[in-house]
Design an enzyme around this catalytic site. Sequence first.
Site, PDB file in Angstrom:
ATOM      1  CG  HIS A  31       5.834  -2.732   3.725  1.00  0.00           C
ATOM      2  ND1 HIS A  31       4.898  -2.840   2.716  1.00  0.00           N
ATOM      3  CD2 HIS A  31       6.256  -1.441   3.695  1.00  0.00           C
ATOM      4  CE1 HIS A  31       4.778  -1.667   2.109  1.00  0.00           C
ATOM      5  NE2 HIS A  31       5.588  -0.804   2.683  1.00  0.00           N
ATOM      6  CG  HIS A  36       9.291  -2.017   5.927  1.00  0.00           C
ATOM      7  ND1 HIS A  36       9.740  -1.817   4.649  1.00  0.00           N
ATOM      8  CD2 HIS A  36       9.352  -3.351   6.136  1.00  0.00           C
ATOM      9  CE1 HIS A  36      10.053  -2.969   4.096  1.00  0.00           C
ATOM     10  NE2 HIS A  36       9.821  -3.922   4.975  1.00  0.00           N
ATOM     11  CG  ASN A  88       5.380   6.509  -0.281  1.00  0.00           C
ATOM     12  OD1 ASN A  88       5.659   6.007  -1.364  1.00  0.00           O
ATOM     13  ND2 ASN A  88       5.397   5.827   0.849  1.00  0.00           N
ATOM     14  CD  GLU A 127      -7.761 -17.498 -14.087  1.00  0.00           C
ATOM     15  OE1 GLU A 127      -7.118 -16.438 -14.197  1.00  0.00           O
ATOM     16  OE2 GLU A 127      -8.271 -18.078 -15.068  1.00  0.00           O
ATOM     17  N   GLY A 175       3.107  -0.307  -4.011  1.00  0.00           N
ATOM     18  CA  GLY A 175       3.282  -1.722  -4.338  1.00  0.00           C
ATOM     19  C   GLY A 175       1.947  -2.435  -4.481  1.00  0.00           C
ATOM     20  CB  SER A 210     -15.630 -25.807 -18.326  1.00  0.00           C
ATOM     21  OG  SER A 210     -15.758 -25.441 -19.667  1.00  0.00           O
ATOM     22  CG  HIS A 227      11.086   0.852   1.769  1.00  0.00           C
ATOM     23  ND1 HIS A 227      10.113   0.025   2.204  1.00  0.00           N
ATOM     24  CD2 HIS A 227      10.575   1.567   0.748  1.00  0.00           C
ATOM     25  CE1 HIS A 227       9.039   0.251   1.475  1.00  0.00           C
ATOM     26  NE2 HIS A 227       9.290   1.187   0.592  1.00  0.00           N
ATOM     27  N   PRO A 255       2.341  -9.906   1.327  1.00  0.00           N
ATOM     28  CG  PRO A 255       1.932 -12.149   0.939  1.00  0.00           C
ATOM     29  CD  PRO A 255       1.730 -11.075   1.963  1.00  0.00           C
ATOM     30  CG  HIS A 268     -11.016 -29.272 -17.761  1.00  0.00           C
ATOM     31  ND1 HIS A 268     -12.175 -29.010 -17.076  1.00  0.00           N
ATOM     32  CD2 HIS A 268     -11.342 -29.241 -19.071  1.00  0.00           C
ATOM     33  CE1 HIS A 268     -13.167 -28.823 -17.935  1.00  0.00           C
ATOM     34  NE2 HIS A 268     -12.696 -28.966 -19.158  1.00  0.00           N
ATOM     35  NE  ARG A 272     -16.415 -31.752 -17.339  1.00  0.00           N
ATOM     36  CZ  ARG A 272     -16.557 -31.123 -18.477  1.00  0.00           C
ATOM     37  NH1 ARG A 272     -16.568 -29.813 -18.518  1.00  0.00           N
ATOM     38  NH2 ARG A 272     -16.666 -31.792 -19.607  1.00  0.00           N
ATOM     39  CG  HIS A 277      -5.514 -25.378 -21.680  1.00  0.00           C
ATOM     40  ND1 HIS A 277      -4.597 -24.543 -22.293  1.00  0.00           N
ATOM     41  CD2 HIS A 277      -6.692 -24.699 -21.644  1.00  0.00           C
ATOM     42  CE1 HIS A 277      -5.210 -23.407 -22.617  1.00  0.00           C
ATOM     43  NE2 HIS A 277      -6.477 -23.478 -22.224  1.00  0.00           N
ATOM     44  CG  ASP A 331      -8.182 -27.185 -24.581  1.00  0.00           C
ATOM     45  OD1 ASP A 331      -8.399 -26.880 -25.773  1.00  0.00           O
ATOM     46  OD2 ASP A 331      -9.016 -27.034 -23.682  1.00  0.00           O
TER      47      ASP A 331
HETATM   48  C1  LIG Z   1       4.175  -9.437  -3.735  1.00  0.00           C
HETATM   49  C2  LIG Z   1       5.296  -8.738  -3.042  1.00  0.00           C
HETATM   50  N1  LIG Z   1       6.416  -8.465  -3.738  1.00  0.00           N
HETATM   51  C3  LIG Z   1       7.449  -7.862  -3.114  1.00  0.00           C
HETATM   52  C4  LIG Z   1       7.382  -7.526  -1.793  1.00  0.00           C
HETATM   53  C5  LIG Z   1       8.580  -6.908  -1.102  1.00  0.00           C
HETATM   54  N2  LIG Z   1       8.297  -5.506  -0.741  1.00  0.00           N
HETATM   55  C6  LIG Z   1       7.985  -5.130   0.483  1.00  0.00           C
HETATM   56  S1  LIG Z   1       7.634  -3.491   0.594  1.00  0.00           S
HETATM   57  C7  LIG Z   1       7.947  -3.286  -1.058  1.00  0.00           C
HETATM   58  C8  LIG Z   1       7.794  -1.979  -1.760  1.00  0.00           C
HETATM   59  C9  LIG Z   1       7.182  -1.027  -0.963  1.00  0.00           C
HETATM   60  O1  LIG Z   1       6.923   0.152  -1.645  1.00  0.00           O
HETATM   61  P1  LIG Z   1       5.505   0.741  -1.451  1.00  0.00           P
HETATM   62  O2  LIG Z   1       4.496  -0.284  -1.747  1.00  0.00           O
HETATM   63  O3  LIG Z   1       5.405   2.008  -2.182  1.00  0.00           O
HETATM   64  O4  LIG Z   1       5.426   0.999   0.119  1.00  0.00           O
HETATM   65  P2  LIG Z   1       5.996   2.273   0.889  1.00  0.00           P
HETATM   66  O5  LIG Z   1       7.131   2.780   0.099  1.00  0.00           O
HETATM   67  O6  LIG Z   1       4.898   3.247   0.955  1.00  0.00           O
HETATM   68  O7  LIG Z   1       6.373   1.754   2.230  1.00  0.00           O
HETATM   69  C10 LIG Z   1       8.313  -4.471  -1.639  1.00  0.00           C
HETATM   70  C11 LIG Z   1       8.702  -4.601  -3.056  1.00  0.00           C
HETATM   71  C12 LIG Z   1       6.185  -7.820  -1.123  1.00  0.00           C
HETATM   72  N3  LIG Z   1       6.008  -7.537   0.167  1.00  0.00           N
HETATM   73  N4  LIG Z   1       5.160  -8.396  -1.766  1.00  0.00           N
END
Ligand SMILES: Cc1ncc(C[n+]2csc(CCOP(=O)(O)OP(=O)(O)O)c2C)c(N)n1
Length: 681
Positions: A75, A35, A194, A419, A165, A392, A270, A124, A469, A365, A481, A477
Amino acid sequence: MTPSTTIASPKLDELCINTLRFLAVDMVQKANSGHPGLPLGSAAMAYTLWDRFLKFNPRDPLWPDRDRFVLSAGHGCALLYALLHVTGFDLPLEELERFRQWGSRTPGHPEYGKTLGVEATTGPLGQGFANAVGMAIAEVALAARFNKPDHEIVDHYTYVLASDGDLEEGVSSEAGSLAGHLRLGKLIVLYADNHITIEGSTDLAFTEDRMARFAAFGWHVQRIENSNDIDAVAFALKTAREERGRPSLIAVRTHIGFGSPHKQDSAAAHGEPLGVEEVRLTKEGLGWPVEPPFHVPEEALEHFREAAARGKETQAEWELRLEAYAKESPDLATEFQRVVQRQLPKDWDAKLPTFTAGEGPIATRSASGKTIAALSARLPEMMGGSADLAPSTHTNMDGAGSFGPQSRAGRNMHFGIREHAMGAILNGMALHRGLIPYGGTFLIFSDYMRPPMRLAAMNGLPVIYVFTHDSIAMGEDGPTHQPVEQLLGLRSIPGMVVIRPADANETVAAWRIAIERKDGPVALVLTRQGLPVLDLTRYPGLPAEVPLGGYVLADSPTSVQPDIILIATGSEVHLALDARDRLASEGVQARVVSMPSTNIFSMQLDRYRDKVLPPGVPLLAIEAGASLGWKPFVGPQITVIGVDTFGASAPGNVVMQQYGFTVENICKQTRTLLQQIKEKS
Ligand SMILES: Cc1ncc(C[n+]2csc(CCOP(=O)(O)OP(=O)(O)O)c2C)c(N)n1
């Protein structure tokens, strides 16, 4: 303390920023993957932070009081690698040239442990943001424990570079909400605003007022309209650092693919290289030599490399402080080193409880809760809690106080019903070092925190999960659950150790394993319902053999080779023991193997595994969870009493009976299996 920085001339600043931009562009172009957009757009603000504020020492990247920098938008990692290279971390230019290639230290997303200076594995989206909240919590907690007036040995910031993101993902809202509540004033997020994600404009799906959202979370928010105005960025960072009562979000209007004539401000920046021609045009447009690639001007490098001297000086100053501190509080200073190095104190396990059969049934537990009480008294670095289920999950440390905006020395975390953030925050606490983080919820809700659990395993982080649990036996539950496939799912994460103890003493042994494990997470899987305490005098393998993952709990009654091995985990071990007795009266010799951890058992030598499960002896596995995992694990001659549908709402003992978890059914299945084998032979 702010590191002393020589402020560069605007011309030199620009040269440095373009160095970062084009190193990243060339990396992506050469790899033909990656990227380029985010590095082009965010280089200026990242440079401002690293050049003027970030406290780090490239020659000793792990010194405890460094500022943390998390690139949550993983990325865009070409930018991070460029920064690490130019400032003098152990990342030579050849590594940048091998971006995304086999065996390089510049993988496709930043990987903790692979590249010095990478503080967290990110990619992620949203995880890094929430990790940083965990790091900021760790900083505050350690400062409260160790700092003395005039001896502040823990005093650093946590910075994040986040993208759209990151802010779209729910985990950052969960973590952001908690960070605001906790008033984590030394957490500062630079948001690359951006307006572009992969599918196009953020107008497609992301139109709320982000600043207002974070303000409502209790954050201090600022906006900068031009990210290339580095004095404005610096001023905002300075303001954010001075704001100690609230975490800071600085929304910086950046332009993805900045400078690229055909790709700036478009999703085309991208996920793919700019292309040879576009690289040329971008370089020309920004006054950069088209050739050679990976060009680092001497003058820029010289300026970047001042970071080494600056870092050395800052660290030396800290070490003097630590020395003075050690003179005044020698025990605390030793303690500080101990927790940062993840060493356990002598006799940490001296007060661990032992349970006796006469005590009557006890839920694992509850046994875990008693174990936590014993451990927490000896391990002040334990810090954890639950996602609003402490009564719990029995995860509260009595007498240890709550960690909150006004009570920084409290060790009980209240994650709220979050969580996902809990998992990611625990990762951040572990990444920071100095704490033993743990978190609890119902096993079913481990699904809500699976992404960070996977990263904990990938990063080898010592995080402990307390999942209670643990089966359909949790009862009324109902199926929403009642976990079914969760055990199998967790066991299948590479590097995750899952332990489902059979009774109170196996639970203590499980905690011992969890505390001693330094290179990966441990999930403790515990019952809601009471279980008999196995008689230690009758079962000599208990608890000493629990660390082997599986062991012979009760051998064939006649000490001949067993006709069948009943292999069970957790609450089902007791049914297996009763079935063994019943089968003996029918002339069938059964061995019972308790298998609290299939993951650990799998790591044992074949010799040991063959001793416990001699090849050729039929097996009956009994576990109130998905049967799928058992079949390949123990070979062809196996029957599994498992749960391969969703559960049902009724009292737990009724559900267990209806699903075949009875002594009668175990005996019946044994007879059927033995008969089938006889017919085949
Ligand atoms: C949880 C997750 N879902 C999807 C992706 C795939 N992914 C990589 S970059 C991106 C979007 C990037 O856009 P943004 O966050 O605005 O970054 P920028 O445009 O500034 O590079 C996605 C959907 C990921 N890395 N993580």
